[in-house]
Design a protein around this motif. Structure first.
Motif, mmCIF file in Angstrom:
data_model
loop_
_atom_site.group_PDB
_atom_site.id
_atom_site.type_symbol
_atom_site.label_atom_id
_atom_site.label_comp_id
_atom_site.label_asym_id
_atom_site.label_seq_id
_atom_site.Cartn_x
_atom_site.Cartn_y
_atom_site.Cartn_z
ATOM 1 N N ASP A 49 0.829 -1.207 0.000
ATOM 2 C CA ASP A 49 0.000 0.000 0.000
ATOM 3 C C ASP A 49 0.868 1.264 0.000
ATOM 4 O OD1 ASP A 49 -2.271 -1.544 0.030
ATOM 5 O OD2 ASP A 49 -2.640 -1.330 2.186
ATOM 6 N N SER A 50 1.934 1.265 0.812
ATOM 7 C CA SER A 50 2.798 2.440 0.868
ATOM 8 C C SER A 50 3.534 2.630 -0.455
ATOM 9 C CB SER A 50 3.798 2.322 2.025
ATOM 10 O OG SER A 50 4.736 1.288 1.794
ATOM 11 N N PHE A 51 3.948 1.519 -1.076
ATOM 12 C CA PHE A 51 4.620 1.599 -2.375
ATOM 13 C C PHE A 51 3.690 2.208 -3.436
ATOM 14 C CE2 PHE A 51 5.637 -0.127 -6.552
ATOM 15 C CZ PHE A 51 6.980 0.192 -6.662
ATOM 16 N N LEU A 52 2.449 1.739 -3.461
ATOM 17 C CA LEU A 52 1.498 2.246 -4.453
ATOM 18 C C LEU A 52 1.210 3.726 -4.232
ATOM 19 C CD1 LEU A 52 -1.040 -0.731 -4.644
ATOM 20 C CD2 LEU A 52 0.559 0.011 -6.412
ATOM 21 N N LYS A 53 1.056 4.130 -2.977
ATOM 22 C CA LYS A 53 0.749 5.533 -2.693
ATOM 23 C C LYS A 53 1.887 6.442 -3.142
ATOM 24 C CE LYS A 53 -0.525 8.689 1.073
ATOM 25 N NZ LYS A 53 -1.714 9.214 0.376
ATOM 26 N N VAL A 54 3.130 6.066 -2.800
ATOM 27 C CA VAL A 54 4.276 6.901 -3.168
ATOM 28 C C VAL A 54 4.479 6.898 -4.682
ATOM 29 C CG1 VAL A 54 6.776 7.219 -2.907
ATOM 30 C CG2 VAL A 54 5.390 6.584 -0.931
ATOM 31 N N THR A 55 4.297 5.723 -5.294
ATOM 32 C CA THR A 55 4.475 5.616 -6.748
ATOM 33 C C THR A 55 3.488 6.486 -7.513
ATOM 34 O OG1 THR A 55 5.355 3.364 -6.593
ATOM 35 C CG2 THR A 55 4.435 4.014 -8.702
ATOM 36 N N THR A 56 2.260 6.546 -7.043
ATOM 37 C CA THR A 56 1.227 7.278 -7.779
ATOM 38 C C THR A 56 1.155 8.756 -7.409
ATOM 39 O OG1 THR A 56 -0.407 6.550 -6.128
ATOM 40 C CG2 THR A 56 -0.220 5.253 -8.155
ATOM 41 N N GLU A 57 1.493 9.101 -6.157
ATOM 42 C CA GLU A 57 1.315 10.481 -5.711
ATOM 43 C C GLU A 57 2.621 11.262 -5.564
ATOM 44 O OE1 GLU A 57 -1.183 10.760 -2.266
ATOM 45 O OE2 GLU A 57 -2.543 9.177 -2.970
ATOM 46 N N TYR A 58 3.735 10.570 -5.435
ATOM 47 C CA TYR A 58 5.023 11.253 -5.225
ATOM 48 C C TYR A 58 6.077 10.684 -6.180
ATOM 49 C CZ TYR A 58 2.675 12.610 -0.913
ATOM 50 O OH TYR A 58 1.777 13.101 0.002
ATOM 51 N N PHE A 59 5.753 10.754 -7.478
ATOM 52 C CA PHE A 59 6.587 10.079 -8.471
ATOM 53 C C PHE A 59 7.715 10.954 -9.023
ATOM 54 C CE2 PHE A 59 2.840 11.850 -10.530
ATOM 55 C CZ PHE A 59 3.394 12.640 -11.526
ATOM 56 N N GLY A 60 7.887 12.139 -8.468
ATOM 57 C CA GLY A 60 8.939 13.019 -8.958
ATOM 58 C C GLY A 60 10.326 12.461 -8.711
ATOM 59 N N ASN A 61 11.271 12.921 -9.513
ATOM 60 C CA ASN A 61 12.675 12.532 -9.329
ATOM 61 C C ASN A 61 13.239 13.305 -8.135
ATOM 62 O OD1 ASN A 61 15.556 12.361 -9.541
ATOM 63 N ND2 ASN A 61 15.333 11.836 -11.711
ATOM 64 N N PRO A 62 13.759 12.617 -7.115
ATOM 65 C CA PRO A 62 14.238 13.328 -5.917
ATOM 66 C C PRO A 62 15.412 14.258 -6.183
ATOM 67 C CG PRO A 62 14.851 11.006 -5.836
ATOM 68 C CD PRO A 62 13.903 11.153 -6.978
ATOM 69 N N SER A 63 16.016 14.180 -7.364
ATOM 70 C CA SER A 63 17.104 15.094 -7.700
ATOM 71 C C SER A 63 16.614 16.352 -8.416
ATOM 72 C CB SER A 63 18.146 14.381 -8.583
ATOM 73 O OG SER A 63 18.761 13.318 -7.881
ATOM 74 N N SER A 64 15.326 16.378 -8.774
ATOM 75 C CA SER A 64 14.768 17.538 -9.477
ATOM 76 C C SER A 64 14.593 18.717 -8.528
ATOM 77 C CB SER A 64 13.422 17.180 -10.109
ATOM 78 O OG SER A 64 13.583 16.183 -11.100
ATOM 79 N N LEU A 65 14.693 19.929 -9.070
ATOM 80 C CA LEU A 65 14.634 21.135 -8.250
ATOM 81 C C LEU A 65 13.211 21.579 -7.930
ATOM 82 C CD1 LEU A 65 17.430 23.276 -9.950
ATOM 83 C CD2 LEU A 65 17.583 21.973 -7.817
#
Length: 380
Positions: A18-34
């Motif tokens: 469930d946590s994987f699906l939530k992060v994948t769908t709602e927080y899919f940005g690249n963590p290196s992006s500004l």
């Protein structure tokens, strides 16, 4: 279905998926992006790292996210050896390591490193005195697993760590992939410099893992090009996988506190039932072995035949480690322990999780006895 092959992989917790699906769908940005979405992903990654660090009682900046146990082991061993080869070219391990360690050492030997493979006793345990006797002026790395993935033997990591503390030039790597959540290991107390973990061994997701690198230790990266993970492991981070890893680790360590006695009771029930069969030889040590692994041989039967016969009853066990099982090779761990080749060919591994029950253990013992009788009839 009764699943007794948890050393190969575990079923992910529902909460982890469930946590994987939530992060994948709602927080899919690249963590290196500004931009904001990148910042949100980076924040989640940092939170996950901090949660894991607190669980392992280490610093967040000492944790590197990887794709799993094999990468963690390769990065630790090759990274340490290549970084410090100017101060020595001798590296030490044991005869009973996982293939990802064994083959890393073989590759380093091809690059000119001198390798010592320490022997083990009949219980699969390395002797501390042998570790110290192997040390030379050129030794730069010792790598020893915490819990053997095939027979469950627990190695004397704390005692070895005390010995190696006298040799500041030597880095101490521990493969804790089978031990985490089952057999406690305090990294500082044991003077561990590098430690490997794999999420799918504790109900996380495949393709996610960790490498602990003690603050002040430097290793060469295997993957370069993006400077992620403090330049130790380039490549866009799997944010959802690592958040899921943090949740899986927390839940597993909670289960360890609450259910370790139950797990041991299941193991003891299985050993008691197996011991009633004259065809069975148990290889897992009676003392100082992990609570979730039982390795035994079935005299007169091929391991693959027995595994598939149990599968027909919807019971899942294994032969050697999952990484080696399809090669149908004789277990090098059992051979190193002095087990005869013919007996090693019939070896079977049962491995448990906190989801298993004592009722399942009794059912499996009954099924094993029925299978022995059935196969005897066929053979005669």
């Amino acid at each position: 279905m009764i699943y007794f092959d948890n050393s190969a992989t575990t079923k992910p917790y529902k909460e982890v998926i469930d946590s994987f699906l939530k992060v994948t769908t709602e927080y899919f940005g690249n963590p290196s992006s500004l931009h904001r979405m990148g910042g949100e992903a980076e924040k989640l990654l940092n939170m996950g790292r901090k949660q894991i660090a607190d669980l392992l009682e280490v610093k967040a900046n000492e944790l590197i996210f990887t794709s799993g146990g094999t990468e963690s082991n390769n990065l630790a061993v090759k990274g340490a050896a290549l970084m410090h080869r100017k101060r020595g070219n001798h590296i030490v391990t044991t005869a009973v390591e996982h293939a990802s360690i064994k083959e890393s050492f073989q590759q380093l030997a091809e690059l000119g490193f001198k390798v010592t493979y320490l022997p083990v006793d009949r219980e699969g345990r390395v002797h501390v005195k042998d570790v110290e006797q192997a040390i030379s002026n050129d030794t730069i790395l010792v790598s020893i697993m915490h819990v053997n993935n095939e027979v469950g033997t627990v190695q004397p990591i704390e005692e070895i760590g005390k010995i190696l503390k006298k040799y500041p030039k030597i880095l101490f790597h521990v493969d804790n992939i089978q031990g985490i959540g089952k057999v406690p290991l305090h990294l500082q107390k044991c003077s561990v410099d590098l430690c490997s973990y794999s999420a799918h061994k504790f109900h996380g997701l495949k393709g996610t893992g960790l490498l602990y690198i003690r603050e002040g230790v430097n290793i060469s990266p295997l993957l370069t090009g993006g400077n992620q993970e403090r330049k130790h492991r380039s490549g866009t981070e799997n944010v959802a996988g690592m958040v899921a890893l943090a949740k899986a680790l927390r839940m597993t360590l909670e289960n360890e506190k609450k259910q370790s006695d139950k797990l041991l009771q299941i193991k003891e029930a299985l050993i008691k039932g197996l011991s009633e069969l004259e065809e069975v030889t148990i290889h897992t040590p009676a003392k100082d072995s992990a609570p979730h692994i039982i390795n035994f041989s079935m005299k007169g039967f091929k391991a693959e035949v027995f595994v598939h016969a149990l599968e027909e009853k919807d019971i899942y066990v294994s032969t050697t480690s999952a990484c080696s099982s399809k090669k149908q090779a004789v277990s090098s761990t059992l051979i190193a322990m002095g087990v005869q080749e013919e007996e090693a060919k019939s070896a079977i591994r049962i491995s448990l999780s906190y989801d298993n029950t004592i009722e399942e253990a009794h059912f499996v013992i009954k099924a094993i006895k029925e299978t022995v009788n059935k196969l005897k009839e066929v053979m005669n």
